[in-house]
Motif scaffolding. Structure first.
Motif, PDB file in Angstrom:
ATOM      1  N   TYR A  13      -6.013 -44.645 -24.945  1.00 33.18           N
ATOM      2  CA  TYR A  13      -4.817 -45.210 -25.598  1.00 33.18           C
ATOM      3  C   TYR A  13      -5.346 -45.854 -26.933  1.00 33.18           C
ATOM      4  O   TYR A  13      -6.513 -46.033 -27.182  1.00 33.18           O
ATOM      5  CB  TYR A  13      -4.440 -45.787 -24.408  1.00 33.18           C
ATOM      6  CG  TYR A  13      -4.728 -47.034 -24.421  1.00 33.18           C
ATOM      7  CD1 TYR A  13      -5.238 -48.339 -25.048  1.00 33.18           C
ATOM      8  CD2 TYR A  13      -4.936 -46.936 -22.638  1.00 33.18           C
ATOM      9  CE1 TYR A  13      -6.057 -49.692 -24.533  1.00 33.18           C
ATOM     10  CE2 TYR A  13      -6.231 -48.024 -22.011  1.00 33.18           C
ATOM     11  CZ  TYR A  13      -6.383 -49.587 -23.096  1.00 33.18           C
ATOM     12  OH  TYR A  13      -7.122 -50.179 -23.237  1.00 33.18           O
ATOM     13  N   ILE A  72       5.100 -44.045 -22.862  1.00 30.00           N
ATOM     14  CA  ILE A  72       4.334 -43.332 -22.653  1.00 30.00           C
ATOM     15  C   ILE A  72       4.643 -42.268 -23.664  1.00 30.00           C
ATOM     16  O   ILE A  72       3.784 -41.827 -24.360  1.00 30.00           O
ATOM     17  CB  ILE A  72       4.397 -42.829 -21.200  1.00 30.00           C
ATOM     18  CG1 ILE A  72       2.613 -41.989 -20.759  1.00 30.00           C
ATOM     19  CG2 ILE A  72       5.465 -41.630 -20.848  1.00 30.00           C
ATOM     20  CD1 ILE A  72       2.552 -41.121 -19.253  1.00 30.00           C
ATOM     21  N   MET A 129       2.525 -36.855 -23.843  1.00 29.24           N
ATOM     22  CA  MET A 129       2.373 -38.334 -23.719  1.00 29.24           C
ATOM     23  C   MET A 129       1.339 -39.366 -24.200  1.00 29.24           C
ATOM     24  O   MET A 129       0.874 -40.321 -22.982  1.00 29.24           O
ATOM     25  CB  MET A 129       2.597 -38.089 -21.891  1.00 29.24           C
ATOM     26  CG  MET A 129       3.621 -38.196 -21.529  1.00 29.24           C
ATOM     27  SD  MET A 129       4.061 -37.485 -19.632  1.00 29.24           S
ATOM     28  CE  MET A 129       5.714 -37.662 -19.683  1.00 29.24           C
ATOM     29  N   ARG A 161       1.777 -43.313 -26.832  1.00 26.43           N
ATOM     30  CA  ARG A 161       2.104 -44.681 -25.250  1.00 26.43           C
ATOM     31  C   ARG A 161       1.084 -46.047 -25.730  1.00 26.43           C
ATOM     32  O   ARG A 161       0.583 -46.081 -26.988  1.00 26.43           O
ATOM     33  CB  ARG A 161       0.702 -43.599 -24.646  1.00 26.43           C
ATOM     34  CG  ARG A 161      -1.046 -44.190 -24.487  1.00 26.43           C
ATOM     35  CD  ARG A 161      -1.606 -43.413 -22.893  1.00 26.43           C
ATOM     36  NE  ARG A 161      -1.075 -42.154 -22.368  1.00 26.43           N
ATOM     37  CZ  ARG A 161      -1.380 -42.494 -21.229  1.00 26.43           C
ATOM     38  NH1 ARG A 161      -1.923 -43.074 -20.719  1.00 26.43           N
ATOM     39  NH2 ARG A 161      -0.816 -40.885 -20.379  1.00 26.43           N
ATOM     40  N   ASN A 206      -2.978 -48.825 -21.343  1.00 30.77           N
ATOM     41  CA  ASN A 206      -3.265 -48.806 -19.917  1.00 30.77           C
ATOM     42  C   ASN A 206      -3.194 -50.253 -18.737  1.00 30.77           C
ATOM     43  O   ASN A 206      -3.840 -50.989 -19.638  1.00 30.77           O
ATOM     44  CB  ASN A 206      -4.260 -47.533 -19.137  1.00 30.77           C
ATOM     45  CG  ASN A 206      -3.894 -46.203 -19.597  1.00 30.77           C
ATOM     46  OD1 ASN A 206      -3.101 -45.098 -19.991  1.00 30.77           O
ATOM     47  ND2 ASN A 206      -4.812 -46.103 -19.155  1.00 30.77           N
ATOM     48  N   ARG A 238       6.549 -48.454 -17.971  1.00 29.56           N
ATOM     49  CA  ARG A 238       6.691 -47.093 -18.929  1.00 29.56           C
ATOM     50  C   ARG A 238       7.280 -46.543 -17.646  1.00 29.56           C
ATOM     51  O   ARG A 238       7.968 -45.304 -18.298  1.00 29.56           O
ATOM     52  CB  ARG A 238       5.198 -46.197 -18.489  1.00 29.56           C
ATOM     53  CG  ARG A 238       4.733 -46.167 -19.175  1.00 29.56           C
ATOM     54  CD  ARG A 238       3.034 -45.463 -19.409  1.00 29.56           C
ATOM     55  NE  ARG A 238       1.930 -45.859 -19.967  1.00 29.56           N
ATOM     56  CZ  ARG A 238       0.390 -46.061 -19.809  1.00 29.56           C
ATOM     57  NH1 ARG A 238       0.032 -44.926 -18.982  1.00 29.56           N
ATOM     58  NH2 ARG A 238      -0.218 -46.327 -21.097  1.00 29.56           N
TER      59      ARG A 238
END
Length: 523
Positions: free
Chosen positions: A261, A340, A321, A325, A328, A394
């Motif tokens: 991410y 996301i 996606m 984002r 996590n 999300r």
């Protein structure tokens, strides 16, 4: 894809072969290194030809040269090329790893377009190499039958091009279905999964891989990312498929690193470069060089999300996606504007869905909605986080999108994805859900193309999924060829408008079929 960690194996060596060889294991010569700037003979396109993002009047054609060359594309209505239109493309060189794209505009709708790419010596345009041929159908202007395929995940978990089983055989079975296009749902490479020359299986047999120097380690440098994308083009099945079937491509995590991410600093001893932002920028550049993408400029950030309009029956909304984002996490926040998709992409998707006049609106999602995909013991990688209650984290963005679809009376939405390395069909309905302000819809999962197969993930009840079909291995990282590879097919009837989804195995056998009627809610 959360299940990829822990199964990567290393690999090395450079193989040579003739591009025209019929065997699926045949590879282009000198593929392990960048082309030299000065070579004897004429320029050659040893990695085949690709087309992408085809519309009713346009398409993009891709090629890679073995040296500096001018890209020239000729098109014709017939295979004989008796009457041609010539387009001069870019001068390809080391700045793009000798790849180039040429836009074909002004094409007739609903017609078969035959094209051939010539590479000319920039110092002597009369010296051209052997042409590479391809073909595609433009999108129809009127209601007409549509057929396309989708899947994802290629060369994952150390399972590469195996010459003993004919390489990436799934592409040959897909090619024979003669689809209008192929939707590649992400994980187009496994940059974090080196491939060894061989892998000993639990039963004592040996899986052999075609290998290259760049794929001997994880990809960190731009050259290594380019080599990872180039690796797949060693497979004759894929090159043949690319020549006949245009691709709509998106990306996910393994183009960079498992479960990455933005802003992440990873703890992976295999990497000298720890910044995922740095690695992602290098991968994005190689990604844009190795695929024919139509939208890499509107946001100024090389965006991947876009909508492809395929006649009056179909619009395909290609999501990203990964790029926008947030980190996590356990996914329990009661407010989450970034989510996301990022706020800007979500507004784009709502706006474009509202504008769409297509009968069917396929949302190409690189991750599933209601399947619980974990990232470590406490964090979650996809949308769902295992809490069947009201939307959190999300899930809030998805709830906003689903609410928008219902209140704007947008019909015909179907979600397609890959990522989890098995195939399944889920029906989402408000009467089974904690969040109820949405219209029922279907989500279909299929994959991988050539990667490890994995057991099924659990379902999250927030949006009321009911799994009506599932085929998944019982154990983790099952190699290709053992009932673990899948792709999906979508057919739209030009006359009645019915949409039929078929989930197929590696050899094309139909495992599950669902027919959806246009304009009908809750089917």
């Amino acid at each position: 894809m959360a299940q990829g960690s822990g199964h990567a194996v290393g690999r090395r060596a450079v193989l040579r072969g003739a591009v025209g060889a019929a065997a699926a294991s045949a590879v282009p010569p000198a593929v392990g290194a960048a082309p030299a700037l000065a070579l004897a003979g004429r320029p050659e396109a040893r990695w085949g030809v690709q087309a992408g993002d085809v519309t009713a009047s346009s398409g993009l054609v891709w090629v890679r040269a073995d040296r500096r060359a001018r890209m020239i594309v000729e098109t014709s209505a017939t295979e004989s090329f008796r009457s041609v239109r010539r387009r001069h493309g870019p001068l390809v060189g080391p700045g793009t790893d000798f790849t180039g794209r040429t836009a074909l505009r002004g094409l007739p709708p609903g017609e078969q377009i035959h094209h051939r790419v010539l590479l000319a010596d920039p110092d002597d345009p009369r010296r051209t190499g052997r042409p590479v041929h391809g073909t595609f159908r433009t999108a129809p202007a009127r209601r007409s039958d549509v057929r396309f395929l989708w899947s994802g995940d290629l060369a994952g978990q150390g399972w590469g091009i195996n010459p003993d089983r004919g390489g990436y055989r799934i592409y040959e079975h897909m090619r024979r279905l003669e689809p209008d296009f192929f939707l590649c749902s992400g994980d187009t490479i496994y940059a974090d999964s080196p491939i060894a020359p061989s892998v000993t299986l639990p039963d004592g047999s040996v899986w052999r891989n075609v290998t290259t120097e760049e794929k001997a380690k994880v990809a960190e440098t731009l050259a290594e990312f380019r080599g990872a994308f180039r690796y797949n083009l060693l497979d004759a099945n894929l090159r043949r498929f690319n020549a006949e079937v245009p691709t709509v491509v998106q990306w996910d995590d393994h183009e960079v690193h498992n479960n990455w991410y933005p802003g992440q600093i990873m703890d992976d001893a295999r990497y000298a470069e720890k910044s995922l932002d740095v690695l992602a920028a290098r991968s994005r550049r190689a990604f844009s060089e190795y695929f024919p993408l139509s939208t890499q400029q509107e946001d100024g950030d090389g965006r991947i999300y876009r909508v492809l309009r395929h006649g009056p029956l179909l619009d395909v909304f290609v999501l990203d996606m990964r790029t926008y984002r947030n980190a996590n996490s356990p996914g329990r926040r009661p407010d989450d504007a970034q989510g996301i998709l990022g706020a800007r992409q979500l507004e784009w998707l709502k706006r474009e869905l509202s504008r769409s006049r297509a009968v069917w609106k396929v949302i190409a999602s690189d991750m599933p909605l209601g399947l619980v995909v974990t990232d470590g013991p406490a964090d979650f990688e996809a949308v769902a986080q295992g809490d069947p209650g009201a939307p959190l984290g999300r899930e809030l963005q998805i709830a906003e999108l689903l609410r928008h679809v219902k209140h704007r009376r947008i019909t015909g939405t179907v979600w397609l994805t890959a990522d989890v390395h098995y195939t399944s069909a889920q029906h989402y309905a408000p009467e089974r859900a904690a969040f109820k302000d949405f219209a029922p819809f279907w989500e279909f999962v299929s994959g991988p193309l050539n990667a490890g197969g994995f057991p099924a993930n659990g379902l999250d009840g927030t949006f009321g999924p009911q799994q009506v079909f599932l085929k998944a291995p019982a154990t983790a990282n099952v190699p290709p060829g053992r009932g673990s590879q899948f792709f999906g097919e979508v057919c739209i009837d030009g006359e009645g408008g019915e949409l039929t989804v078929r989930l197929r195995d590696e050899e094309g056998a139909v495992l599950f079929t669902k027919v959806l009627q246009p304009g009908r809610v809750g089917q």
